[in-house]
Design a protein around this motif. Sequence first.
Motif, PDB file in Angstrom:
ATOM      1  N   ALA A   1       0.831  -1.205   0.000  1.00 51.17           N
ATOM      2  CA  ALA A   1       0.000   0.000   0.000  1.00 51.17           C
ATOM      3  C   ALA A   1       0.865   1.256   0.000  1.00 51.17           C
ATOM      4  CB  ALA A   1      -0.927   0.001   1.210  1.00 51.17           C
ATOM      5  N   SER A   2       1.905   1.280   0.816  1.00 49.39           N
ATOM      6  CA  SER A   2       2.800   2.438   0.875  1.00 49.39           C
ATOM      7  C   SER A   2       3.550   2.600  -0.436  1.00 49.39           C
ATOM      8  CB  SER A   2       3.796   2.283   2.029  1.00 49.39           C
ATOM      9  OG  SER A   2       3.122   2.160   3.257  1.00 49.39           O
ATOM     10  N   ALA A   3       4.107   1.484  -0.940  1.00 48.37           N
ATOM     11  CA  ALA A   3       4.856   1.550  -2.190  1.00 48.37           C
ATOM     12  C   ALA A   3       3.963   2.025  -3.335  1.00 48.37           C
ATOM     13  CB  ALA A   3       5.454   0.190  -2.507  1.00 48.37           C
ATOM     14  N   ALA A   4       2.711   1.565  -3.352  1.00 46.69           N
ATOM     15  CA  ALA A   4       1.783   1.994  -4.405  1.00 46.69           C
ATOM     16  C   ALA A   4       1.540   3.500  -4.331  1.00 46.69           C
ATOM     17  CB  ALA A   4       0.467   1.234  -4.281  1.00 46.69           C
ATOM     18  N   ASN A   5       1.360   4.018  -3.131  1.00 47.60           N
ATOM     19  CA  ASN A   5       1.171   5.463  -2.973  1.00 47.60           C
ATOM     20  C   ASN A   5       2.393   6.235  -3.447  1.00 47.60           C
ATOM     21  OD1 ASN A   5      -1.439   5.336  -1.883  1.00 47.60           O
ATOM     22  ND2 ASN A   5      -0.674   5.047   0.186  1.00 47.60           N
ATOM     23  N   TYR A   6       3.574   5.731  -3.131  1.00 48.48           N
ATOM     24  CA  TYR A   6       4.802   6.431  -3.513  1.00 48.48           C
ATOM     25  C   TYR A   6       5.053   6.336  -5.017  1.00 48.48           C
ATOM     26  CZ  TYR A   6       5.694   6.667   1.505  1.00 48.48           C
ATOM     27  OH  TYR A   6       5.593   6.918   2.861  1.00 48.48           O
ATOM     28  N   ILE A   7       4.680   5.213  -5.638  1.00 48.54           N
ATOM     29  CA  ILE A   7       4.819   5.101  -7.096  1.00 48.54           C
ATOM     30  C   ILE A   7       3.863   6.065  -7.791  1.00 48.54           C
ATOM     31  CG2 ILE A   7       4.422   3.572  -9.067  1.00 48.54           C
ATOM     32  CD1 ILE A   7       5.465   1.267  -7.298  1.00 48.54           C
ATOM     33  N   ASP A   8       2.648   6.195  -7.266  1.00 46.82           N
ATOM     34  CA  ASP A   8       1.704   7.162  -7.831  1.00 46.82           C
ATOM     35  C   ASP A   8       2.259   8.581  -7.722  1.00 46.82           C
ATOM     36  OD1 ASP A   8      -0.041   5.119  -8.417  1.00 46.82           O
ATOM     37  OD2 ASP A   8      -1.301   5.423  -6.651  1.00 46.82           O
ATOM     38  N   ALA A   9       2.924   8.864  -6.608  1.00 46.46           N
ATOM     39  CA  ALA A   9       3.539  10.178  -6.448  1.00 46.46           C
ATOM     40  C   ALA A   9       4.735  10.335  -7.386  1.00 46.46           C
ATOM     41  CB  ALA A   9       3.970  10.381  -4.996  1.00 46.46           C
ATOM     42  N   MET A  10       5.522   9.267  -7.548  1.00 48.84           N
ATOM     43  CA  MET A  10       6.670   9.305  -8.461  1.00 48.84           C
ATOM     44  C   MET A  10       6.220   9.579  -9.892  1.00 48.84           C
ATOM     45  SD  MET A  10      10.045   8.892  -8.537  1.00 48.84           S
ATOM     46  CE  MET A  10      10.696   7.674  -7.376  1.00 48.84           C
ATOM     47  N   ASP A  11       5.044   9.122 -10.226  1.00 52.11           N
ATOM     48  CA  ASP A  11       4.476   9.359 -11.553  1.00 52.11           C
ATOM     49  C   ASP A  11       4.406  10.853 -11.842  1.00 52.11           C
ATOM     50  OD1 ASP A  11       3.462   8.584 -13.953  1.00 52.11           O
ATOM     51  OD2 ASP A  11       1.460   8.132 -13.217  1.00 52.11           O
ATOM     52  N   VAL A  12       4.195  11.642 -10.793  1.00 54.63           N
ATOM     53  CA  VAL A  12       4.094  13.098 -10.926  1.00 54.63           C
ATOM     54  C   VAL A  12       5.456  13.763 -10.733  1.00 54.63           C
ATOM     55  CG1 VAL A  12       3.045  15.174  -9.943  1.00 54.63           C
ATOM     56  CG2 VAL A  12       1.701  13.075 -10.134  1.00 54.63           C
ATOM     57  N   CYS A  13       6.217  13.253  -9.769  1.00 57.19           N
ATOM     58  CA  CYS A  13       7.450  13.935  -9.356  1.00 57.19           C
ATOM     59  C   CYS A  13       8.670  13.600 -10.212  1.00 57.19           C
ATOM     60  CB  CYS A  13       7.775  13.595  -7.899  1.00 57.19           C
ATOM     61  SG  CYS A  13       6.510  14.081  -6.718  1.00 57.19           S
ATOM     62  N   GLU A  14       8.632  12.504 -10.950  1.00 60.23           N
ATOM     63  CA  GLU A  14       9.817  12.081 -11.703  1.00 60.23           C
ATOM     64  C   GLU A  14      10.358  13.233 -12.555  1.00 60.23           C
ATOM     65  OE1 GLU A  14      10.735   8.164 -14.305  1.00 60.23           O
ATOM     66  OE2 GLU A  14       9.425   9.648 -15.285  1.00 60.23           O
ATOM     67  N   PRO A  15      11.662  13.536 -12.465  1.00 57.11           N
ATOM     68  CA  PRO A  15      12.243  14.630 -13.264  1.00 57.11           C
ATOM     69  C   PRO A  15      12.285  14.273 -14.743  1.00 57.11           C
ATOM     70  CG  PRO A  15      13.965  13.464 -12.068  1.00 57.11           C
ATOM     71  CD  PRO A  15      12.661  12.904 -11.588  1.00 57.11           C
ATOM     72  N   THR A  16      12.554  15.252 -15.559  1.00 54.70           N
ATOM     73  CA  THR A  16      12.541  15.036 -17.009  1.00 54.70           C
ATOM     74  C   THR A  16      13.822  14.401 -17.525  1.00 54.70           C
ATOM     75  OG1 THR A  16      13.309  17.324 -17.273  1.00 54.70           O
ATOM     76  CG2 THR A  16      10.928  16.930 -17.409  1.00 54.70           C
ATOM     77  N   ALA A  17      14.874  14.368 -16.702  1.00 50.60           N
ATOM     78  CA  ALA A  17      16.148  13.784 -17.130  1.00 50.60           C
ATOM     79  C   ALA A  17      16.678  12.857 -16.042  1.00 50.60           C
ATOM     80  CB  ALA A  17      17.162  14.887 -17.436  1.00 50.60           C
ATOM     81  N   GLY A  18      17.552  11.916 -16.419  1.00 53.87           N
ATOM     82  CA  GLY A  18      18.151  10.998 -15.441  1.00 53.87           C
ATOM     83  C   GLY A  18      17.139  10.128 -14.746  1.00 53.87           C
ATOM     84  N   VAL A  19      16.240   9.500 -15.528  1.00 52.31           N
ATOM     85  CA  VAL A  19      15.100   8.787 -14.951  1.00 52.31           C
ATOM     86  C   VAL A  19      15.401   7.331 -14.596  1.00 52.31           C
ATOM     87  CG1 VAL A  19      13.456  10.250 -16.174  1.00 52.31           C
ATOM     88  CG2 VAL A  19      14.249   8.129 -17.240  1.00 52.31           C
ATOM     89  N   THR A  20      16.549   6.815 -14.988  1.00 53.36           N
ATOM     90  CA  THR A  20      16.834   5.382 -14.829  1.00 53.36           C
ATOM     91  C   THR A  20      16.663   4.869 -13.401  1.00 53.36           C
ATOM     92  OG1 THR A  20      18.340   5.428 -16.718  1.00 53.36           O
ATOM     93  CG2 THR A  20      18.556   3.567 -15.186  1.00 53.36           C
ATOM     94  N   PRO A  21      17.251   5.516 -12.372  1.00 54.16           N
ATOM     95  CA  PRO A  21      17.107   4.955 -11.011  1.00 54.16           C
ATOM     96  C   PRO A  21      15.667   4.952 -10.513  1.00 54.16           C
ATOM     97  CG  PRO A  21      18.136   7.131 -10.939  1.00 54.16           C
ATOM     98  CD  PRO A  21      18.123   6.706 -12.381  1.00 54.16           C
ATOM     99  N   TYR A  22      14.870   5.921 -10.930  1.00 60.73           N
ATOM    100  CA  TYR A  22      13.486   5.995 -10.475  1.00 60.73           C
ATOM    101  C   TYR A  22      12.650   4.864 -11.080  1.00 60.73           C
ATOM    102  CZ  TYR A  22      15.377  10.644  -9.610  1.00 60.73           C
ATOM    103  OH  TYR A  22      16.189  11.681  -9.219  1.00 60.73           O
ATOM    104  N   ARG A  23      12.926   4.532 -12.318  1.00 55.62           N
ATOM    105  CA  ARG A  23      12.168   3.478 -12.983  1.00 55.62           C
ATOM    106  C   ARG A  23      12.641   2.091 -12.552  1.00 55.62           C
ATOM    107  NH1 ARG A  23      11.052   6.160 -19.003  1.00 55.62           N
ATOM    108  NH2 ARG A  23      10.337   8.160 -18.142  1.00 55.62           N
ATOM    109  N   ARG A  24      13.924   1.971 -12.262  1.00 54.93           N
ATOM    110  CA  ARG A  24      14.445   0.675 -11.833  1.00 54.93           C
ATOM    111  C   ARG A  24      13.906   0.310 -10.451  1.00 54.93           C
ATOM    112  NH1 ARG A  24      19.836   1.550 -11.875  1.00 54.93           N
ATOM    113  NH2 ARG A  24      20.043   0.906 -14.047  1.00 54.93           N
ATOM    114  N   VAL A  25      13.784   1.293  -9.563  1.00 54.29           N
ATOM    115  CA  VAL A  25      13.349   0.983  -8.201  1.00 54.29           C
ATOM    116  C   VAL A  25      11.914   0.477  -8.177  1.00 54.29           C
ATOM    117  CG1 VAL A  25      12.389   3.243  -7.522  1.00 54.29           C
ATOM    118  CG2 VAL A  25      13.498   1.813  -5.812  1.00 54.29           C
TER     119      VAL A  25
END
Length: 704
Positions: A393-417
Amino acid sequence: MALPSKFTTLANFELAFERLVRGQNRDYKALTRHLYASYQLSLRENLEDLIGEIKSGRYQPSVATSIYQPKKSGVLRPLRILNLQDQIVYQALANFIADAFRADQQKHALIRNFGAIAGDKASQFFYRSWKKCYRSFDRAIATAFNRGNDYVADFDLVSFYELIDHTLLRDVLSQRVKSHEVLDLLIKCLRKWNENDGGRWLGHGIPQGPEPSAFLAECFLFRFDQMKFKGVVYLRYIDDIKLMAKDEIPVRRALVRLDIAAKHVGLVPQAQKIECRRVKSLDELRKNVPSNVLSLETRGPVSSSSHKRLEKVFRASIAKQGGVWVTKDTTKFKFALFRMNASRPILRRIGQILPHRPDLSWFFASYLMKFPNDKEAADILLAALRREPTYDASAANYIDAMDVCEPTAGVTPYRRVIQTAEKRSEEQSILLSISAAAFRGRRAGPKDAFKLVEKQKHPLARSILLHRLFGHHPGAPFQLKYGQSFFEEQTKSEDADLARYSASWLIELWPLSNTTWKAGKDVNDAVKLLMKSVGLRERGPNKKGVLDRFFKDKQRISVPIVWRSALAKDLRDVENRCLRLQQLEVGDPTAWVLMLDTFNEVLIQNFSRKHAAVNVAYARATQKGKPNPKYGAWLNQPNLDAVIPTTKAWMLEVHNTRVNADLAHAKSGEGKRTKSVTYEQKEKLEKGAQAAWGQLIREWKLVL
């Protein structure tokens, strides 16, 4: 005796749907809200069909989908997601029960009891406003304290919903609900919705999440409200009981009495939380507002002056302990965080608190979403998703937030996690897979997005992803026209909710499409009903009979057979025995075996009279003046071996088990004392049923 008409009226079920749609259980509804519109499209037809299923005994509740929410302690709170039809049935039952218990609740409503207060009979909301009820609870606490009642104890129950015993609950409800049929239906549903992963009936528990559960819990606790405690103020909000007095002794005596009363009904007090203390201020008394309360408030930008006040509240709600920032007043913390505008200092402060409070993930995620394409916010989420353990549940909430917060460059670590979080999940619930697939789907084309949806095995997960990627969800990136063929395939799903939802979008797509889709014979019956109700199909679905549902849906025997031709005048009798057999599945194994044996007996009698390979021998075995030979004697003859050997061997085993059961005879044929059938014996017979019945039906079909 039939179900009472007051329960089975269309008006009651229409009210149930209305209350379901208007319920305030936000977290729960988030997973099925997207299904409401497709059900509403043919509401009257759907409800009339459902009522007919219930009246005829064909309605069978479905297995609930379990998800979990972390508590502050790290222990998981289970939520059981019911399909839409089951939710409506549950609410319709609750409407009927609430009317029976309304007078009992009103005796103490807003005086001693303040939670889950049923609304008026015709109200579109099942409960009175939680705001008014909670304010009354708070005022009652303040009044008691101001009158000198400064000795306080909080009586809390461990896993209250999960431990409510079904037999005791039925006894409580039967005091006001006089229809045994309504209570039978309720317990049948609760048993199914509380099965464990192995399909075993637990015998206790009501599903957390649906609004009706809170009222059933209320009925279970009314006995506490009726207790009198000399010199003690008793106040209850749901299952949290507050005892207040001017001296310590009355509080301790009240605790003992409540402890004994709880144990009498199988409930377990939360020993670690119960203590008698003397308080100096009202702030020490006021517990946290219920977890979903603040999220129901309207959210939007606040003025600079309001933001300053909120920041002051926020900073007063946290403190540094041992070099680590913690929340010291969770209510104020959530209140302020939910409303504050984006602020870098606040972002950095919650970044220090977030790793230690997975139970507050929804509030953290909501605030972080105020920082779109922001590396600092994304890095906070990255650190949270890398932590162990990964709560779904927590991870799902944080992934939904990452969907908005992810920067426009250097996205590899965010998508891998996000990929590693799925692999590290202990719960393996649909929550994490939905958020992860939605995240990746929005960054892919429509074809790849559909592939991600197709990988989801759970039908509810599929429908949610279709909604979030192609539906009317505000963040849906793709148009419906890209998915026509996929939606058409989903209309054939065995899950009525997914099939109906997909068909509703195809109907919406038609004016914009170059092709016209026609629902074929292989679509779900729910789709056929929908198409007829909107005028796109002349006939509704052919209703499945009791035996078709039992053998095809439950036993997975997909051999079509015309049961009216096979059983003739015995059809209704066999259907009734089939329903009784299903009702006894979760009860005493001995009673189940007795019903199974008589069910088999009627089947084999009709089969033997029709099949050319055995009908002559069957007639010879029948004694003069009798319609059928003795069942056990016929099974022991070799005539059936050449036709249905597997069926014969299994039915004979069932029969011998029944004969040696204590409900059938006092002594066996050898003169030994009979015993009850064990669960192990029942399991063995259940495992052999599909092959035996399958062979019988395949051979039977050849002679019809």
